[in-house]
Motif scaffolding. Structure first.
Motif, PDB file in Angstrom:
ATOM      1  N   SER A  63      46.935  52.225  34.160  1.00  0.00           N
ATOM      2  CA  SER A  63      46.192  51.161  34.842  1.00  0.00           C
ATOM      3  C   SER A  63      46.140  51.282  36.355  1.00  0.00           C
ATOM      4  O   SER A  63      45.327  50.619  36.992  1.00  0.00           O
ATOM      5  N   PHE A  64      47.017  52.092  36.926  1.00  0.00           N
ATOM      6  CA  PHE A  64      47.146  52.109  38.381  1.00  0.00           C
ATOM      7  C   PHE A  64      47.142  53.512  38.972  1.00  0.00           C
ATOM      8  O   PHE A  64      47.716  54.433  38.403  1.00  0.00           O
ATOM      9  N   GLY A  65      46.520  53.645  40.146  1.00  0.00           N
ATOM     10  CA  GLY A  65      46.670  54.814  40.976  1.00  0.00           C
ATOM     11  C   GLY A  65      47.899  54.584  41.839  1.00  0.00           C
ATOM     12  O   GLY A  65      48.193  53.443  42.208  1.00  0.00           O
ATOM     13  N   LEU A  66      48.632  55.625  42.162  1.00  0.00           N
ATOM     14  CA  LEU A  66      49.878  55.493  42.910  1.00  0.00           C
ATOM     15  C   LEU A  66      49.900  56.475  44.070  1.00  0.00           C
ATOM     16  O   LEU A  66      49.434  57.608  43.937  1.00  0.00           O
ATOM     17  N   ALA A  67      50.444  56.018  45.188  1.00  0.00           N
ATOM     18  CA  ALA A  67      50.568  56.898  46.347  1.00  0.00           C
ATOM     19  C   ALA A  67      51.804  56.511  47.142  1.00  0.00           C
ATOM     20  O   ALA A  67      52.264  55.370  47.099  1.00  0.00           O
ATOM     21  N   LYS A  91      40.137  48.011  41.939  1.00  0.00           N
ATOM     22  CA  LYS A  91      40.204  48.863  43.132  1.00  0.00           C
ATOM     23  C   LYS A  91      40.939  48.191  44.309  1.00  0.00           C
ATOM     24  O   LYS A  91      40.811  48.593  45.446  1.00  0.00           O
ATOM     25  N   ALA A  92      41.716  47.162  44.001  1.00  0.00           N
ATOM     26  CA  ALA A  92      42.538  46.498  45.013  1.00  0.00           C
ATOM     27  C   ALA A  92      43.847  47.263  45.164  1.00  0.00           C
ATOM     28  O   ALA A  92      44.327  47.895  44.216  1.00  0.00           O
ATOM     29  N   VAL A  93      44.427  47.235  46.371  1.00  0.00           N
ATOM     30  CA  VAL A  93      45.704  47.903  46.607  1.00  0.00           C
ATOM     31  C   VAL A  93      46.752  46.899  47.052  1.00  0.00           C
ATOM     32  O   VAL A  93      46.440  45.860  47.637  1.00  0.00           O
ATOM     33  N   GLU A  94      48.002  47.239  46.757  1.00  0.00           N
ATOM     34  CA  GLU A  94      49.152  46.473  47.234  1.00  0.00           C
ATOM     35  C   GLU A  94      50.195  47.469  47.700  1.00  0.00           C
ATOM     36  O   GLU A  94      50.340  48.550  47.124  1.00  0.00           O
ATOM     37  N   LEU A  95      50.917  47.076  48.748  1.00  0.00           N
ATOM     38  CA  LEU A  95      51.978  47.922  49.301  1.00  0.00           C
ATOM     39  C   LEU A  95      53.337  47.338  48.982  1.00  0.00           C
ATOM     40  O   LEU A  95      53.529  46.123  49.032  1.00  0.00           O
ATOM     41  N   GLY A  96      54.296  48.220  48.705  1.00  0.00           N
ATOM     42  CA  GLY A  96      55.680  47.804  48.557  1.00  0.00           C
ATOM     43  C   GLY A  96      56.314  47.686  49.931  1.00  0.00           C
ATOM     44  O   GLY A  96      55.661  47.889  50.964  1.00  0.00           O
TER      45      GLY A  96
END
Length: 109
Positions: A63-67, A91-96
């Motif tokens: 379900s997710f793209g990771l970087a 296509k939304a992103v979240e940062l740790g």
């Protein structure tokens, strides 16, 4: 050549070529997804990291793209990294949170 044999031959040729076309478009789709993950994760990290760079997981999860986005923290010395999660549907992103070099180099317990 009878119509039945001609139809079978056309179907065989089409079936042989379809996997090649699907494979090529899949490669293009994966590359486009990786590029989008990189751009969006770098944009998201620009508020906390000077000149961020991203290392994108080639396929991510289902379900997710990771970087992993890294660089010099704004207004401070050193280097930090943040995990970026890209929702493949929205296509939304979240940062740790910010991970320091010490945190990343810590031995496993």
């Amino acid at each position: 050549m009878p119509f039945r044999n001609r139809s079978a031959l056309i179907a065989l040729v089409a079936a042989t070529l379809m996997p090649v076309a699907a494979f090529a478009s899949s490669d293009d789709a994966w590359e486009a997804m990786r590029a989008d993950v990189s751009v969006k994760c770098i944009e998201a990290a620009a508020g906390s990291i000077e000149t961020p760079t991203a290392v994108v997981d080639p396929f991510g999860s289902e379900s997710f793209g990771l970087a992993l986005v890294s660089g010099k923290p704004k207004g401070a010395d050193g280097r930090i990294s943040q995990i970026c999660v890209y929702n493949k549907q929205t296509k939304a992103v979240e940062l740790g949170g910010e991970l320091t070099g010490e945190m990343l180099a810590a031995p496993a317990k």
